[in-house]
Design an enzyme around this catalytic site. Structure first.
Site, PDB file in Angstrom:
ATOM      1  N   ASP A   1       7.318  -5.950 -15.125  1.00  0.00           N
ATOM      2  CA  ASP A   1       6.040  -5.244 -15.083  1.00  0.00           C
ATOM      3  C   ASP A   1       6.290  -3.764 -15.366  1.00  0.00           C
ATOM      4  O   ASP A   1       6.362  -2.935 -14.459  1.00  0.00           O
ATOM      5  CB  ASP A   1       5.357  -5.447 -13.732  1.00  0.00           C
ATOM      6  CG  ASP A   1       3.883  -5.089 -13.805  1.00  0.00           C
ATOM      7  OD1 ASP A   1       3.452  -4.542 -14.848  1.00  0.00           O
ATOM      8  OD2 ASP A   1       3.168  -5.327 -12.835  1.00  0.00           O
TER       9      ASP A   1
ATOM     10  N   HIS B   1      -0.371  -6.824  -6.352  1.00  0.00           N
ATOM     11  CA  HIS B   1      -1.241  -5.742  -6.810  1.00  0.00           C
ATOM     12  C   HIS B   1      -2.512  -5.679  -5.969  1.00  0.00           C
ATOM     13  O   HIS B   1      -3.001  -6.688  -5.505  1.00  0.00           O
ATOM     14  CB  HIS B   1      -1.580  -5.931  -8.289  1.00  0.00           C
ATOM     15  CG  HIS B   1      -0.368  -5.757  -9.158  1.00  0.00           C
ATOM     16  ND1 HIS B   1      -0.251  -6.327 -10.391  1.00  0.00           N
ATOM     17  CD2 HIS B   1       0.774  -5.083  -8.928  1.00  0.00           C
ATOM     18  CE1 HIS B   1       0.920  -6.009 -10.904  1.00  0.00           C
ATOM     19  NE2 HIS B   1       1.568  -5.257 -10.027  1.00  0.00           N
TER      20      HIS B   1
ATOM     21  N   SER C   1       2.310  -3.012   2.091  1.00  0.00           N
ATOM     22  CA  SER C   1       1.804  -4.337   1.791  1.00  0.00           C
ATOM     23  C   SER C   1       0.381  -4.411   2.326  1.00  0.00           C
ATOM     24  O   SER C   1      -0.080  -3.502   3.012  1.00  0.00           O
ATOM     25  CB  SER C   1       2.692  -5.373   2.448  1.00  0.00           C
ATOM     26  OG  SER C   1       2.858  -5.046   3.807  1.00  0.00           O
ATOM     27  N   MET C   2      -0.293  -5.513   2.008  1.00  0.00           N
ATOM     28  CA  MET C   2      -1.694  -5.663   2.377  1.00  0.00           C
ATOM     29  C   MET C   2      -1.917  -5.442   3.880  1.00  0.00           C
ATOM     30  O   MET C   2      -1.262  -6.070   4.699  1.00  0.00           O
ATOM     31  CB  MET C   2      -2.123  -7.068   1.991  1.00  0.00           C
ATOM     32  CG  MET C   2      -3.562  -7.382   2.294  1.00  0.00           C
ATOM     33  SD  MET C   2      -3.965  -9.010   1.656  1.00  0.00           S
ATOM     34  CE  MET C   2      -2.881 -10.029   2.632  1.00  0.00           C
TER      35      MET C   2
ATOM     36  N   SER D   1       0.082   3.095   3.787  1.00  0.00           N
ATOM     37  CA  SER D   1       0.667   3.571   2.531  1.00  0.00           C
ATOM     38  C   SER D   1       0.998   5.038   2.732  1.00  0.00           C
ATOM     39  O   SER D   1       0.471   5.678   3.642  1.00  0.00           O
ATOM     40  CB  SER D   1      -0.316   3.412   1.374  1.00  0.00           C
ATOM     41  OG  SER D   1      -0.584   2.053   1.141  1.00  0.00           O
TER      42      SER D   1
ATOM     43  N   HIS E   1       9.811   2.919  -3.483  1.00  0.00           N
ATOM     44  CA  HIS E   1       8.509   2.638  -4.100  1.00  0.00           C
ATOM     45  C   HIS E   1       7.595   1.755  -3.268  1.00  0.00           C
ATOM     46  O   HIS E   1       6.433   1.588  -3.604  1.00  0.00           O
ATOM     47  CB  HIS E   1       8.703   2.000  -5.468  1.00  0.00           C
ATOM     48  CG  HIS E   1       8.856   0.507  -5.414  1.00  0.00           C
ATOM     49  ND1 HIS E   1       9.844  -0.118  -4.708  1.00  0.00           N
ATOM     50  CD2 HIS E   1       8.121  -0.482  -5.975  1.00  0.00           C
ATOM     51  CE1 HIS E   1       9.733  -1.434  -4.844  1.00  0.00           C
ATOM     52  NE2 HIS E   1       8.696  -1.688  -5.602  1.00  0.00           N
TER      53      HIS E   1
ATOM     54  N   LYS F   1      -7.932  -7.754  -3.372  1.00  0.00           N
ATOM     55  CA  LYS F   1      -6.711  -8.404  -3.882  1.00  0.00           C
ATOM     56  C   LYS F   1      -7.065  -9.348  -5.017  1.00  0.00           C
ATOM     57  O   LYS F   1      -8.130  -9.945  -5.034  1.00  0.00           O
ATOM     58  CB  LYS F   1      -6.079  -9.266  -2.781  1.00  0.00           C
ATOM     59  CG  LYS F   1      -5.363  -8.518  -1.689  1.00  0.00           C
ATOM     60  CD  LYS F   1      -4.124  -7.810  -2.131  1.00  0.00           C
ATOM     61  CE  LYS F   1      -2.911  -8.706  -2.275  1.00  0.00           C
ATOM     62  NZ  LYS F   1      -1.705  -7.904  -2.531  1.00  0.00           N
TER      63      LYS F   1
END
Lengths: 145, 492
Positions: free
Chosen positions: B105, B214, B391-392, B396, B415, B491
């Site tokens: 990606d 993502h 993560s969900m 962050s 990252h 999501k």
């Protein structure tokens, strides 16, 4: 190894690690394709109504597996097609190349009908294995998702 | 099948402790050109020892022309050839470039938007806004907008111009490009170096979020660690609402990686490069193969910048739709857009001398210090914003680049969180509906195209992003500025 099992998902931290089984290489290739679409949606909901032909060639059997799955993945990405039935018509070595010809059946992706699971980004060679025994073949490979 | 069965055996990699957060893999194999360096605390290091992360770091240390050390960052985990959460710098002429050091990606990355709203302003409209975003931003398997089509001619301009092309189409504000890494466009892109298959995959997926890890989140500032620098980035106070977009170059980038891995496999034979793992397939930096990969990779980099720009525009429109007011009234300014999977030509000091190098950042964020010429002028005194998504459902982070990252990690830091539980294990342990309910009980609105993704992406499947940010900060390769927590999650 359970004979009735067509494929299963193995443990891998980040990606999808698949083992596909068959009585011969062709059948194992068919089941590998089925497993890939099972990552994306419930394969049982994909009606095998549209037929298409796929042909790929590669330098060895590993590359052939890679190219076969990639060709199907690209069909989904570009044509929105999902497949649930695969018939390898021909899989052989001609000269320096391995080639494969298959009939595939499926239908257009419809999110109402085909519950979305996870999109597959790419096929990889990571930990890819082709193990041939007298009356069965096991393929192992990782899909990047 | 039992947990662990079918795995390749992991060999024990020797480690020397340098300090609490730094470990050295000595040159214990004859082919290693440099040592490995791992930035991690004990807990993160133990997780790396559960898979092939450290072996892969060792393998990377074999690359021709590699400088100083192969670096594994706090979020390091096993990847394709190279670990994810790693940095490798090779000499521009004597070294190699490897698509496996960038990943499938290409330019998977993150952008952060601020608003001038507080949590209480947005609460009453949160569910509606999230629904509008979910409708406007195609997410999940095969999803795309009917009213946004790109022709093959458009694709050529898009990959040459990146973010600016999208802005010129009316999807963005003129100042957006300035706040992107590379101003949202690498200059060396050449679409002729991209296969027809990749182009076709690119045409159908521009302006889509994708699935897997993502996401798009509406977040709020949970804690500010340096209010002065935070202010420079537009982070004013705790409870301020922000938005984060995490996605990449979709099938376009994946196909380019796949195509060039084959090119590089041949190049390895052609140039007689000896490698410990065929997945490190690469070409000499001064070869035709290297140049072509770099040009094709730049196409995917620009595509991903354009993709995030397009999605951001639809997020701004969604605010407008939900609140029936101009998006400018809410701020909705782009703080920054960073790449997490990329290769670059950069100049770095190695043993006191400036060297032109190929930097591979795979699952790594550039973290340039204040006054670096590559960062936006309005951030010059602060340094480059570093965005680390969790993560969900978890936090962050916004950090800022440092001088120390130039010395220790070729101007890079971590990252993300990094998985620690396999997807199948996560699915056995969690059920999508429960995951959603648990998030909702914490007041988080959840919209997802797939219940399977919710289970696979459940928070306990990941390492702690707080720990990853903390180790980055303690090592000094980036400094913590602010932490965000989600209010709503979209999501794929």
């Amino acid at each position: 190894m359970a004979e009735q099992k067509r494929f299963e998902f193995l443990e891998h931290t980040a990606d999808v690690y698949i083992a596909a089984y068959g009585r011969d290489l062709a059948e194992a290739f068919e089941n590998a394709a089925l497993a890939m679409f099972d990552v994306m949606t419930e394969v049982a909901t994909i009606a095998p109504v549209v037929k298409d032909i796929v042909e790929v060639a590669a330098e060895d059997e590993y590359a052939l597996l890679y190219s076969w799955l990639e060709a199907l993945l690209v069909k989904f990405d570009i044509e929105d097609m999902l497949y649930s039935k695969f018939k390898i018509l021909d899989l052989q070595k001609t000269g320096e190349e391995f080639m494969l010809k298959a009939e595939i059946w499926g239908e257009k992706f419809n999110p109402q009908k085909h519950t979305p699971k996870v999109g597959v980004k790419a096929v990889t060679y990571h930990m890819m294995e082709i193990v041939k025994e007298t009356d069965n073949v096991t393929l192992k490979f990782i899909l990047d998702i | 099948m039992e947990e662990g069965e079918g795995r390749h055996p992991t060999e024990k990699v020797p480690l020397e402790k340098i300090d609490e957060y730094t470990w050295r893999i000595p040159k214990y194999k004859p082919g290693m050109r440099v040592p490995g360096i791992v930035f991690a605390n004990k807990e993160l290091l133990e997780k790396m020892q559960n898979d092939r992360t450290l072996q892969q770091c060792t393998n990377v240390a074999h690359l021709p022309g590699i400088y100083k050390h192969a670096i594994t960052l706090p979020d390091g985990h096993e990847g394709y050839g190279f670990p994810i959460g790693g940095v490798a710098a090779t000499d521009y002429n004597e070294g190699v470039i490897s698509p496996g050091g960038v990943g499938y990606d290409i330019n998977c990355g993150v952008r952060l938007l601020t608003t001038n709203l507080s949590e209480q302003d947005i609460r009453p409209k949160l569910a509606e806004l999230t629904g509008v975003i979910f409708d406007n931003v195609p997410s999940g398997l095969g999803s795309r907008r009917k009213d946004f089509k790109v022709t093959i001619h458009d694709l050529d301009s898009l990959v040459m111009e990146g973010v600016q092309w999208v802005i010129d189409k009316g999807l963005g504000w003129s100042e957006d490009a300035e706040h992107c890494e590379e101003q949202g466009c690498m200059k060396n892109a050449d679409l002729d170096k991209v296969s027809t298959t990749a182009k076709n995959r690119g045409l159908t997926q521009i302006g889509t979020l994708g699935s897997g890890n993502h996401f798009l989140e509406i977040q709020k500032v949970d804690k500010i660690y340096d209010s002065e620098i935070a202010k420079i980035f537009g982070i004013e106070h705790e409870d301020q609402v922000t938005t984060m977009i995490h996605c990449g170059s979709r099938g376009f980038g994946h196909q380019i990686c796949s195509d060039y891995l084959r090119v590089m496999e041949r190049a390895v034979h052609k140039y007689n490069i000896s490698l410990p793992d065929r997945e490190l397939a690469c070409a000499p930096g001064n070869s035709k193969e290297a140049e072509e990969y770099y040009q094709a990779m730049a196409c995917a980099v620009n595509y991903a910048f354009a993709n995030r720009q397009t999605i951001m525009h639809w997020v701004r429109q969604s605010f407008q739709q939900a609140f029936k007011t101009d998006p400018e009234k809410f701020g909705l300014k782009l703080v920054y857009d960073v790449a997490h999977n990329i290769a670059k030509i950069e100049n770095h000091k190695v043993n006191g001398e400036q060297r032109k190098v190929w930097i591979h950042r795979k699952g790594a964020t550039r973290a340039f210090p204040p006054n670096h010429p590559e960062i936006p002028s309005d951030y010059s005194v602060a340094g480059q914003p570093v965005l680390i998504p969790g993560s969900m459902g978890t936090s962050s982070w916004l950090l800022v680049g440092t001088e120390k990252s130039m010395q220790l990690s070729f101007g890079s830091t971590a990252h993300g969180a990094g998985r620690m539980l396999s997807r199948s294990a996560a699915k056995r342990r969690f059920w999508g509906g429960d995951v959603k309910k648990a998030l909702e009980q914490r007041g988080i609105v959840v919209k997802s195209a797939s219940s399977v993704v919710l289970a696979e992406e459940a928070d306990p499947a990941y390492k702690s992003v707080d720990m990853v940010a903390d180790v980055s900060d303690k090592v000094g390769i980036a400094t913590k500025i602010a932490r965000f927590v989600p209010l709503a999650v979209v999501k794929g």
